[in-house]
Write a protein that holds these residues in place. Structure first.
Motif, PDB file in Angstrom:
ATOM      1  N   PRO A  81       0.839  -1.200   0.000  1.00  0.00           N
ATOM      2  CA  PRO A  81       0.000   0.000   0.000  1.00  0.00           C
ATOM      3  C   PRO A  81       0.866   1.238   0.000  1.00  0.00           C
ATOM      4  O   PRO A  81       1.895   1.299   0.659  1.00  0.00           O
ATOM      5  CB  PRO A  81      -0.818  -0.111   1.291  1.00  0.00           C
ATOM      6  CG  PRO A  81      -0.767  -1.563   1.633  1.00  0.00           C
ATOM      7  CD  PRO A  81       0.544  -2.056   1.149  1.00  0.00           C
ATOM      8  N   GLU A  82       0.435   2.193  -0.776  1.00  0.00           N
ATOM      9  CA  GLU A  82       1.222   3.422  -0.921  1.00  0.00           C
ATOM     10  C   GLU A  82       0.297   4.620  -0.742  1.00  0.00           C
ATOM     11  O   GLU A  82      -0.788   4.658  -1.311  1.00  0.00           O
ATOM     12  CB  GLU A  82       1.853   3.461  -2.316  1.00  0.00           C
ATOM     13  CG  GLU A  82       2.673   4.718  -2.544  1.00  0.00           C
ATOM     14  CD  GLU A  82       3.249   4.705  -3.942  1.00  0.00           C
ATOM     15  OE1 GLU A  82       3.727   5.766  -4.371  1.00  0.00           O
ATOM     16  OE2 GLU A  82       3.205   3.656  -4.588  1.00  0.00           O
ATOM     17  N   THR A  83       0.735   5.547   0.065  1.00  0.00           N
ATOM     18  CA  THR A  83      -0.062   6.757   0.269  1.00  0.00           C
ATOM     19  C   THR A  83       0.663   7.935  -0.326  1.00  0.00           C
ATOM     20  O   THR A  83       1.890   7.954  -0.413  1.00  0.00           O
ATOM     21  CB  THR A  83      -0.304   7.019   1.779  1.00  0.00           C
ATOM     22  OG1 THR A  83       0.956   7.173   2.407  1.00  0.00           O
ATOM     23  CG2 THR A  83      -1.054   5.861   2.413  1.00  0.00           C
ATOM     24  N   VAL A  84      -0.128   8.874  -0.769  1.00  0.00           N
ATOM     25  CA  VAL A  84       0.437  10.114  -1.300  1.00  0.00           C
ATOM     26  C   VAL A  84       0.329  11.165  -0.211  1.00  0.00           C
ATOM     27  O   VAL A  84      -0.781  11.529   0.214  1.00  0.00           O
ATOM     28  CB  VAL A  84      -0.307  10.560  -2.565  1.00  0.00           C
ATOM     29  CG1 VAL A  84       0.283  11.873  -3.078  1.00  0.00           C
ATOM     30  CG2 VAL A  84      -0.238   9.473  -3.611  1.00  0.00           C
ATOM     31  N   ASP A 120       1.215  -5.310 -15.551  1.00  0.00           N
ATOM     32  CA  ASP A 120       2.625  -5.400 -15.162  1.00  0.00           C
ATOM     33  C   ASP A 120       3.533  -5.499 -16.396  1.00  0.00           C
ATOM     34  O   ASP A 120       3.075  -5.433 -17.543  1.00  0.00           O
ATOM     35  CB  ASP A 120       2.848  -6.589 -14.218  1.00  0.00           C
ATOM     36  CG  ASP A 120       2.535  -7.923 -14.871  1.00  0.00           C
ATOM     37  OD1 ASP A 120       2.414  -7.963 -16.127  1.00  0.00           O
ATOM     38  OD2 ASP A 120       2.431  -8.937 -14.149  1.00  0.00           O
ATOM     39  N   ALA A 121       4.826  -5.692 -16.151  1.00  0.00           N
ATOM     40  CA  ALA A 121       5.822  -5.726 -17.250  1.00  0.00           C
ATOM     41  C   ALA A 121       5.580  -6.880 -18.206  1.00  0.00           C
ATOM     42  O   ALA A 121       5.991  -6.834 -19.379  1.00  0.00           O
ATOM     43  CB  ALA A 121       7.238  -5.815 -16.673  1.00  0.00           C
ATOM     44  N   ASP A 122       4.930  -7.931 -17.739  1.00  0.00           N
ATOM     45  CA  ASP A 122       4.658  -9.098 -18.591  1.00  0.00           C
ATOM     46  C   ASP A 122       3.325  -8.974 -19.311  1.00  0.00           C
ATOM     47  O   ASP A 122       2.898  -9.907 -20.002  1.00  0.00           O
ATOM     48  CB  ASP A 122       4.664 -10.384 -17.757  1.00  0.00           C
ATOM     49  CG  ASP A 122       6.032 -10.659 -17.145  1.00  0.00           C
ATOM     50  OD1 ASP A 122       7.031 -10.305 -17.811  1.00  0.00           O
ATOM     51  OD2 ASP A 122       6.086 -11.203 -16.037  1.00  0.00           O
ATOM     52  N   GLY A 123       2.629  -7.866 -19.167  1.00  0.00           N
ATOM     53  CA  GLY A 123       1.342  -7.693 -19.833  1.00  0.00           C
ATOM     54  C   GLY A 123       0.192  -8.336 -19.086  1.00  0.00           C
ATOM     55  O   GLY A 123      -0.883  -8.519 -19.659  1.00  0.00           O
ATOM     56  N   ASP A 124       0.390  -8.696 -17.806  1.00  0.00           N
ATOM     57  CA  ASP A 124      -0.656  -9.336 -17.021  1.00  0.00           C
ATOM     58  C   ASP A 124      -1.305  -8.299 -16.096  1.00  0.00           C
ATOM     59  O   ASP A 124      -0.647  -7.354 -15.640  1.00  0.00           O
ATOM     60  CB  ASP A 124      -0.080 -10.478 -16.183  1.00  0.00           C
ATOM     61  CG  ASP A 124       0.529 -11.562 -17.057  1.00  0.00           C
ATOM     62  OD1 ASP A 124      -0.067 -11.839 -18.116  1.00  0.00           O
ATOM     63  OD2 ASP A 124       1.580 -12.119 -16.691  1.00  0.00           O
ATOM     64  N   PRO A 125      -2.621  -8.483 -15.765  1.00  0.00           N
ATOM     65  CA  PRO A 125      -3.285  -7.540 -14.849  1.00  0.00           C
ATOM     66  C   PRO A 125      -2.729  -7.678 -13.440  1.00  0.00           C
ATOM     67  O   PRO A 125      -2.473  -8.786 -12.966  1.00  0.00           O
ATOM     68  CB  PRO A 125      -4.761  -7.951 -14.922  1.00  0.00           C
ATOM     69  CG  PRO A 125      -4.734  -9.373 -15.355  1.00  0.00           C
ATOM     70  CD  PRO A 125      -3.548  -9.511 -16.259  1.00  0.00           C
ATOM     71  N   ALA A 126      -2.531  -6.542 -12.777  1.00  0.00           N
ATOM     72  CA  ALA A 126      -1.997  -6.551 -11.418  1.00  0.00           C
ATOM     73  C   ALA A 126      -2.517  -5.317 -10.686  1.00  0.00           C
ATOM     74  O   ALA A 126      -2.871  -4.300 -11.298  1.00  0.00           O
ATOM     75  CB  ALA A 126      -0.471  -6.553 -11.441  1.00  0.00           C
ATOM     76  N   LEU A 127      -2.584  -5.396  -9.344  1.00  0.00           N
ATOM     77  CA  LEU A 127      -2.999  -4.256  -8.548  1.00  0.00           C
ATOM     78  C   LEU A 127      -1.864  -3.237  -8.499  1.00  0.00           C
ATOM     79  O   LEU A 127      -0.690  -3.593  -8.380  1.00  0.00           O
ATOM     80  CB  LEU A 127      -3.358  -4.705  -7.138  1.00  0.00           C
ATOM     81  CG  LEU A 127      -4.644  -5.552  -7.034  1.00  0.00           C
ATOM     82  CD1 LEU A 127      -4.826  -6.065  -5.627  1.00  0.00           C
ATOM     83  CD2 LEU A 127      -5.846  -4.742  -7.474  1.00  0.00           C
ATOM     84  N   ALA A 128      -2.229  -1.934  -8.617  1.00  0.00           N
ATOM     85  CA  ALA A 128      -1.212  -0.890  -8.633  1.00  0.00           C
ATOM     86  C   ALA A 128      -0.582  -0.703  -7.252  1.00  0.00           C
ATOM     87  O   ALA A 128       0.585  -0.327  -7.141  1.00  0.00           O
ATOM     88  CB  ALA A 128      -1.829   0.421  -9.118  1.00  0.00           C
ATOM     89  N   GLY A 129      -1.357  -0.960  -6.190  1.00  0.00           N
ATOM     90  CA  GLY A 129      -0.823  -0.760  -4.842  1.00  0.00           C
ATOM     91  C   GLY A 129      -0.946   0.686  -4.383  1.00  0.00           C
ATOM     92  O   GLY A 129      -0.267   1.082  -3.437  1.00  0.00           O
TER      93      GLY A 129
END
Length: 565
Positions: free
Chosen positions: A37-40, A496-505
Motif C-alpha cells: 500500500p502506498e499513500t500520497v 505489469d511488465a509481462d502484460g498481465d493484470p496486477a494491482l497498482a498498490g
C-alpha cells in the motif's frame, strides 16, 4: 476536513486495502502481482501530523490489516469487501492465466508453423536437389554413352587409317620395286636393241602388240578380286546380322535390368546396344558398298575373261607378227626408249607412292592419338556418370529424410495450432463471462471516494462488492462500501511488465480514473458513454493509452439507476 481526519481516513483505507490485497492475492494465481500500500502525502499545516508518521502508520496498518485506530464499522466493511474480492480476484487471475497460456500456446503454434514452413522449404529444396542430381546423372549417362560411341568410332577410324597407311606403304614398296624392274627392263631392252636393232625392234613391236598374255593374267586377277570382294560382302553381311542380334539381345538385357531396378547394368547394356546399333549401321553401309563393288568386280572379271580369250587369239597372231618384225631395229630402239620412259614413270610413281605412304602414316598416327584421347574422355565420362549416380542416391535419401521431417513438423504445427485454439477458446469464454458480469451489473449506487475527491458515482458500474468500472475511462477500481453506502477506492488494476493484470498498490489519479469531467458527470443518461473493462491492458499515465486496447462494449440499457458496463 482537518489534517488529522485526513490522515485517519488514509489509514482506514490502507487497512482495508491490505485486507483486500491479502485475500485477493491468496486466490488470484498467475498474473496478479502483490504491491505494498502506498499513500500520497501532502505536507500538512498541522505540526501534529507528519508525512513520516502517516507513512509509518499506513505501513503498519497494511501489514497487520487490523489497527487500533480502525473503527469496527470500517474493519467490518473491509472484511466484507475482501470476501467479495476473492471471486473477483479468482476470475481476473483465471483470465490472466488463460491469456498467458493462450499467448504461450499461440507463440508455440507460431514457432511450430515456422518450423513446419522451414521444414517444408528444406524438403522442397532437398527434393529439387534430388531431381537435379537425377537429371545430372541421366545427362552424364547420355554423355558417357555418347563418348563411348565416339571412342568406338574413333578406334574404328584409327584402325582404318592404320590399314590404309600400311597398304600405302606396301604400295610404295611395290612401286619402288616396279621402278627398279622397269629400269632393268629398259637396260636389257637397250642392250638387245644395240645387239640386234632390227630384230629387237620387231620383237618389241610384237610384244607391244600382243604381249605375253597380260589379259589372261588380268582376267585371273579380276576373277580373284571378284571372289574376294564377294566373300568380303558375305562376311560383312554376317557381321551385320550378328550386330543386329547383339542390339536385340542388349536391348532385352537393358529392359530386364530396368525392370529389376539395376540401373547401372541397364545403362551399360543400353550403351552396348547403342554401340552395336551404330556398328550395325556402319556394317549395313559396308555391306551395301562391298556388294556393289563385288558386283562391279564380277562384271569386270567377266569382261576380262572375255578379253583374255580374245588375247589368246591375238597372241598367236602377235607372235607371228613378232617373227616378221624381228628385223626392224628401229622398232626395237623405240621399244627401248619406251622402256626407259616407263622406268622413269615408274620411278616417279614410286616417289609419289612413298609420299602418299608418309602422309597416310601421319594421318594414321593422328587418328590413333585422337582415338586414345576419346577413349580417355569416355572413361572419364563413365566415371563421372557413376559418381553422379551415387550423388543422386544420396540426394534421394536426403530428400526422403527432409520430407519425413517436414511431415513431422506439419503434424507438430497442427497439434500446436489445436492447443492454441483451445487456449484461445478458454480466454474467449472467460472474457465473455467477465463482459456478461459487467452487462448484468448495476450502478455503483452512491458516491465514489478516491482519496480526497468525492464523486457522485454516476457513470460507474458495480461489478461486485469490491470491484467497480468507470464507464468513460474503463479504469477498474478496487475498494469497499463504507457505512454510508459510498464506494471508497483503495486500489486499481494496471498491467505489469509481462502484460498481465496486477494491482497498482496505490490510489489512481482522479483524472485518470474518472476522466476530465469527473466533477460534472451525470448518472449515465447518454448512449455515448462507452463502458470498458481493463483486462490484460495497462493504465500507465493517461486514459488514452488504455483506450486503444480495452474491451469496449456499449451498454444495451442505461438510466439513473443503472449505469452498469
Amino acid at each position: 476536513m482537518s489534517e488529522k481526519s485526513i490522515a485517519h481516513s488514509r489509514r482506514v483505507r490502507s487497512a482495508a486495502a491490505g485486507a483486500v490485497l491479502a485475500l485477493g492475492l491468496a486466490v488470484g494465481g498467475t498474473g496478479i502481482a502483490s504491491a505494498e500500500p502506498e499513500t500520497v502525502c501532502t505536507p500538512s499545516t498541522d505540526p501534529l501530523v507528519t508525512c513520516a508518521e502517516e507513512e509509518a502508520v499506513a505501513t503498519t496498518d497494511a501489514d497487520t490489516a487490523t489497527s487500533t485506530e480502525t473503527t469496527p464499522e470500517k474493519v467490518e466493511a473491509g472484511v466484507a469487501g475482501a470476501g467479495s474480492a476473492e471471486t473477483a480476484g479468482t476470475d481476473a487471475a483465471a483470465l490472466a492465466e488463460a491469456e498467458a497460456k493462450a499467448k504461450a500456446a499461440a507463440d508455440a503454434a507460431a514457432k511450430a508453423a515456422e518450423a513446419a514452413a522451414t521444414a517444408g522449404v528444406d524438403s522442397s529444396a532437398a527434393t529439387d536437389t534430388s531431381v537435379k542430381a537425377t537429371e545430372a546423372m541421366t545427362q552424364a549417362s547420355v554423355e558417357a554413352t555418347k563418348a563411348a560411341v565416339e571412342s568406338t568410332q574413333a578406334k574404328a577410324e584409327a584402325g582404318a587409317a592404320e590399314q590404309s597407311a600400311k597398304e600405302a606403304e606396301e604400295a610404295a614398296k611395290v612401286a619402288e620395286s616396279a621402278a627398279a624392274d622397269a629400269k632393268e627392263v629398259a637396260k636389257t631392252a637397250q642392250a638387245e636393241a644395240d645387239a640386234a636393232a632390227a630384230k629387237a625392234a620387231e620383237l618389241e613391236e610384237a610384244a607391244k602388240a600382243a604381249g605375253s598374255g597380260p589379259k589372261t593374267e588380268e582376267a585371273a586377277q579380276a576373277r580373284a578380286e571378284a571372289n574376294a570382294l564377294q566373300a568380303k560382302a558375305d562376311d560383312a553381311k554376317a557381321a551385320a546380322d550378328a550386330n543386329a542380334k547383339l542390339v536385340a539381345d542388349k536391348n532385352k538385357e537393358a529392359e530386364e535390368a530396368f525392370k529389376n531396378w539395376d540401373i547401372a547394368k541397364a545403362i551399360a547394356a543400353k550403351a552396348q546396344a547403342i554401340a552395336a546399333a551404330w556398328n550395325a549401321k556402319q556394317l549395313a553401309i559396308t555391306v551395301k558398298e562391298t556388294q556393289k563393288v563385288a558386283t562391279a568386280a564380277e562384271t569386270t572379271a567377266k569382261a576380262a575373261e572375255s578379253a583374255a580369250a580374245t588375247e589368246v587369239e591375238a597372241a598367236t597372231a602377235a607372235r607371228k607378227a613378232a617373227d616378221e618384225a624381228a628385223a626392224t631395229a628401229a622398232s626395237a630402239q623405240k621399244d627401248a626408249d619406251a622402256a626407259q620412259k616407263a622406268a622413269e614413270t615408274a620411278q616417279a610413281e614410286a616417289d609419289a607412292a612413298g609420299e602418299a605412304a608418309t602422309d597416310k602414316r601421319a594421318i594414321a598416327d593422328e587418328k590413333a592419338a585422337e582415338a586414345a584421347k576419346k577413349a580417355e574422355a569416355a572413361e572419364a565420362a563413365s566415371k563421372k556418370a557413376q559418381d553422379l549416380y551415387l550423388a543422386a542416391e544420396d540426394a534421394k535419401a536426403a530428400a526422403d529424410a527432409a520430407a519425413a521431417k517436414a511431415k513431422e513438423a506439419q503434424a507438430a504445427a497442427a497439434a500446436a495450432k489445436a492447443e492454441a485454439d483451445a487456449a484461445q477458446k478458454i480466454v474467449d469464454e472467460l472474457k465473455a463471462k467477465g463482459e456478461k458480469e459487467i452487462d448484468n451489473g448495476t450502478g455503483v449506487g452512491g458516491e465514489v471516494i478516491i482519496g480526497e475527491h468525492t464523486d457522485d458515482g454516476s457513470g460507474v458500474t458495480k461489478v461486485d462488492e469490491t470491484t467497480a468500472v468507470v464507464n468513460k475511462t474503463g479504469v477498474k477500481l478496487v475498494g469497499y462500501y463504507n457505512n454510508k453506502g459510498a464506494f471508497d477506492v483503495v486500489d486499481y488494476y494496471v498491467t505489469d511488465a509481462d502484460g498481465d493484470p496486477a494491482l497498482a498498490g496505490s490510489l489512481p489519479p482522479v483524472e485518470l480514473a474518472l476522466g476530465d469531467t469527473a466533477s460534472s458527470s451525470t448518472s449515465g443518461s447518454s448512449n455515448s458513454n462507452l463502458p470498458a473493462v481493463l483486462i490484460g491492458v495497462g493504465v500507465v499515465g493517461a486514459a488514452a493509452a488504455a483506450a486503444t486496447t480495452v474491451v469496449v462494449r456499449r451498454k444495451r440499457h442505461d438510466g439513473p439507476g443503472n449505469t452498469s458496463a
